[in-house]
Write a protein that holds these residues in place. Structure first.
Motif, mmCIF file in Angstrom:
data_model
loop_
_atom_site.group_PDB
_atom_site.id
_atom_site.type_symbol
_atom_site.label_atom_id
_atom_site.label_comp_id
_atom_site.label_asym_id
_atom_site.label_seq_id
_atom_site.Cartn_x
_atom_site.Cartn_y
_atom_site.Cartn_z
ATOM 1 N N THR A 1 -13.875 4.004 -6.862
ATOM 2 C CA THR A 1 -13.878 4.151 -8.314
ATOM 3 C C THR A 1 -13.484 5.555 -8.742
ATOM 4 O OG1 THR A 1 -15.639 2.489 -8.453
ATOM 5 C CG2 THR A 1 -15.277 3.856 -10.389
ATOM 6 N N ALA A 2 -13.945 6.556 -8.008
ATOM 7 C CA ALA A 2 -13.562 7.934 -8.312
ATOM 8 C C ALA A 2 -12.056 8.131 -8.153
ATOM 9 C CB ALA A 2 -14.330 8.909 -7.423
ATOM 10 N N ASN A 3 -11.475 7.507 -7.120
ATOM 11 C CA ASN A 3 -10.035 7.627 -6.898
ATOM 12 C C ASN A 3 -9.229 6.905 -7.965
ATOM 13 O OD1 ASN A 3 -8.969 8.913 -4.155
ATOM 14 N ND2 ASN A 3 -11.020 8.118 -3.802
ATOM 15 N N ASP A 4 -9.770 5.816 -8.494
ATOM 16 C CA ASP A 4 -9.048 5.032 -9.489
ATOM 17 C C ASP A 4 -9.492 5.356 -10.922
ATOM 18 O OD1 ASP A 4 -7.445 3.481 -7.721
ATOM 19 O OD2 ASP A 4 -9.197 2.278 -7.212
ATOM 20 N N PHE A 5 -10.302 6.380 -11.082
ATOM 21 C CA PHE A 5 -10.924 6.633 -12.379
ATOM 22 C C PHE A 5 -9.909 6.796 -13.505
ATOM 23 C CE2 PHE A 5 -12.423 9.477 -15.699
ATOM 24 C CZ PHE A 5 -13.560 8.806 -16.120
ATOM 25 N N GLU A 6 -8.889 7.599 -13.299
ATOM 26 C CA GLU A 6 -7.938 7.866 -14.383
ATOM 27 C C GLU A 6 -7.270 6.586 -14.861
ATOM 28 O OE1 GLU A 6 -5.151 10.907 -13.485
ATOM 29 O OE2 GLU A 6 -6.667 12.448 -13.136
ATOM 30 N N THR A 7 -6.902 5.727 -13.919
ATOM 31 C CA THR A 7 -6.282 4.455 -14.298
ATOM 32 C C THR A 7 -7.273 3.572 -15.035
ATOM 33 O OG1 THR A 7 -4.761 4.510 -12.413
ATOM 34 C CG2 THR A 7 -5.163 2.373 -13.431
ATOM 35 N N LEU A 8 -8.499 3.469 -14.516
ATOM 36 C CA LEU A 8 -9.514 2.624 -15.150
ATOM 37 C C LEU A 8 -9.846 3.117 -16.554
ATOM 38 C CD1 LEU A 8 -11.830 2.190 -12.043
ATOM 39 C CD2 LEU A 8 -10.353 0.434 -13.045
ATOM 40 N N SER B 1 -3.664 9.901 -2.206
ATOM 41 C CA SER B 1 -4.228 8.889 -1.329
ATOM 42 C C SER B 1 -3.484 7.574 -1.524
ATOM 43 C CB SER B 1 -5.721 8.704 -1.621
ATOM 44 O OG SER B 1 -5.903 8.308 -2.964
ATOM 45 N N TYR B 2 -3.660 6.668 -0.572
ATOM 46 C CA TYR B 2 -2.977 5.386 -0.626
ATOM 47 C C TYR B 2 -3.548 4.518 -1.748
ATOM 48 C CZ TYR B 2 -1.051 6.663 3.918
ATOM 49 O OH TYR B 2 -0.410 7.303 4.945
ATOM 50 N N THR B 3 -2.673 3.785 -2.409
ATOM 51 C CA THR B 3 -3.058 2.858 -3.467
ATOM 52 C C THR B 3 -2.496 1.486 -3.139
ATOM 53 O OG1 THR B 3 -3.057 4.600 -5.151
ATOM 54 C CG2 THR B 3 -2.887 2.319 -5.920
ATOM 55 N N GLU B 4 -3.370 0.479 -3.169
ATOM 56 C CA GLU B 4 -2.920 -0.888 -2.940
ATOM 57 C C GLU B 4 -2.533 -1.510 -4.272
ATOM 58 O OE1 GLU B 4 -5.366 -4.632 -1.838
ATOM 59 O OE2 GLU B 4 -4.743 -3.768 0.081
ATOM 60 N N VAL B 5 -1.328 -2.063 -4.339
ATOM 61 C CA VAL B 5 -0.816 -2.626 -5.585
ATOM 62 C C VAL B 5 -0.465 -4.093 -5.360
ATOM 63 C CG1 VAL B 5 0.932 -2.459 -7.387
ATOM 64 C CG2 VAL B 5 0.125 -0.387 -6.250
ATOM 65 N N ASP B 6 -1.043 -4.952 -6.184
ATOM 66 C CA ASP B 6 -0.736 -6.375 -6.165
ATOM 67 C C ASP B 6 0.426 -6.612 -7.118
ATOM 68 O OD1 ASP B 6 -0.642 -9.143 -6.613
ATOM 69 O OD2 ASP B 6 -2.772 -9.366 -6.177
ATOM 70 N N LEU B 7 1.591 -6.939 -6.570
ATOM 71 C CA LEU B 7 2.788 -7.065 -7.392
ATOM 72 C C LEU B 7 2.859 -8.383 -8.148
ATOM 73 C CD1 LEU B 7 5.381 -5.524 -4.914
ATOM 74 C CD2 LEU B 7 4.378 -4.460 -6.917
ATOM 75 N N ILE B 8 2.022 -9.348 -7.788
ATOM 76 C CA ILE B 8 2.010 -10.615 -8.507
ATOM 77 C C ILE B 8 1.107 -10.507 -9.730
ATOM 78 C CG2 ILE B 8 1.536 -13.080 -8.372
ATOM 79 C CD1 ILE B 8 3.897 -12.204 -6.692
ATOM 80 N N THR C 1 0.867 -1.174 0.000
ATOM 81 C CA THR C 1 0.000 0.000 0.000
ATOM 82 C C THR C 1 0.902 1.221 0.000
ATOM 83 O OG1 THR C 1 -1.685 -1.201 1.251
ATOM 84 C CG2 THR C 1 -1.880 1.195 1.167
ATOM 85 N N ALA C 2 0.863 1.974 -1.094
ATOM 86 C CA ALA C 2 1.838 3.033 -1.325
ATOM 87 C C ALA C 2 1.175 4.388 -1.475
ATOM 88 C CB ALA C 2 2.658 2.717 -2.575
ATOM 89 N N ALA C 3 1.981 5.431 -1.283
ATOM 90 C CA ALA C 3 1.515 6.803 -1.485
ATOM 91 C C ALA C 3 2.635 7.610 -2.116
ATOM 92 C CB ALA C 3 1.086 7.435 -0.178
#
Length: 334
Positions: free
Chosen positions: A322-329, A282-289, A275-277
């Motif tokens: 979803t609003a926080n991840d909108f640009e990526t999605l 805001s914090y983003t959880e990233v699954d590295l696998i 979980t990075a910032a």
């Protein structure tokens, strides 16, 4: 014992695809599909899937934070019209095969939970929101025993067969695949601090896994002559006590211990999640696998007689994620 007023749950993103090939298909008008079902009083929403009765209830939710997402959507030319005042949420419920006990917080004595009558039964819920592009859905499980996105796709298949929507292609069926972010690793490289790191794996001669890259942590005693063990490491901050400096130290530890994502992608790790910032984001959880996009959110509990996750509270949490991840999605829509 003080009652909780919220729980932490993870929002995941999936894409509905052709089950025959798992390839993407043209964008479907899910908004209109759900609206038409929502209006039907005689809609039969329960199906037996793999021997388990599953029902789907559609709700129109006037979420207070929906405008955060619609303000972003309004900037783009979307393929279909969506309701700007309320969001459709589908609640997929599966019956539990037992009724939970309840405990007296003073004495520790237990008693069965009381249901409303013979026609009522305990359930586990999966909450689903259809994004208005790219056949993407955002889902949040109520518990670990809630059904998953692939089961929801099967429920959709049963509904569409019932409604006669596969007539042009009778063999077509939906399935769900995770939305993968190819830039996930770059988010770790750009991070200024880490809130948490979770790494796990199976190691030993019998499971045919090497102890790298965790061997440097445990030394020679746990790095040779092992038949099979499972190790899990979690480093995280302490709520109310940790500082930003602590998060920076976790990042330094991660860099020193694992060095790069390549060390975690050699097949020995079964879990690698951070979980990075970056800066003040805001914090983003990233699954590295799997490089999947997930985001943890706090879900309000309804204390009107019981601490439960309501569909409205779940919708608020899903829309916020979803609003926080909108640009990526949006960048992954095609």
């Amino acid at each position: 014992m003080a009652k909780k007023n919220s729980l932490s749950r993870t929002v995941q993103y999936w894409r509905l695809v052709d089950a025959r090939t798992e390839k993407w298909v043209d964008e479907y008008d899910w908004e209109n599909f759900l609206r038409q079902l929502y209006k039907k009083d005689d809609f039969d929403n329960e199906f037996d899937i793999d021997g388990i009765p599953l029902s789907g209830k559609i709700h129109s939710v006037k979420a207070s934070n929906y405008s955060l997402l619609t303000s972003q959507l309004s900037q783009y030319d979307l393929p279909y019209v969506y309701d700007e005042d309320s969001a459709f949420t589908v609640v997929l419920s599966s019956s539990k095969d037992y009724t939970p006990n309840q405990k007296n917080s003073d004495t520790g004595n237990q008693a069965p939970m009381r249901l409303n009558g013979d026609e009522w039964e305990p359930v586990d819920n999966l909450f689903i929101y259809h994004l208005p592009f790219a056949n993407m859905i955002a889902v949040m499980a109520e518990s670990v025993s809630s059904k998953r996105a692939k089961v929801y796709a099967e429920w959709l298949n049963r509904v569409m067969i019932q409604q006669g929507l596969f007539k042009n292609d009778p063999d077509f069926r939906w399935t769900a695949t995770p939305v993968v972010d190819p830039h996930a690793i770059q988010k770790i490289k750009n991070a200024d601090r880490l809130k948490s790191v979770v790494v796990a794996g199976q190691f030993g001669n019998q499971v045919k896994k090497e102890l790298s890259p965790l061997s440097s942590i445990f030394g020679q005693k746990l790095s040779k002559d092992i038949d099979g063990i499972r190790l899990e490491i979690k480093v995280s901050t302490v709520r109310g006590h940790s500082t930003q400096a602590d998060e920076e130290k976790i990042l330094d530890w991660y860099d020193d211990t694992f060095g790069s994502f390549q060390q975690l992608s050699d097949g020995s790790a079964t879990t690698a999640r951070v979980t990075a910032a970056e800066n003040n984001s805001s914090y983003t959880e990233v699954d590295l696998i799997n490089q999947r996009i997930t985001r943890k959110r706090s879900v309000a509990l309804n204390h009107d007689g019981a601490a439960v996750i309501s569909y409205s509270g779940a919708t608020e949490a899903i829309l916020d994620a979803t609003a926080n991840d909108f640009e990526t999605l949006w960048s992954l829509r095609q």
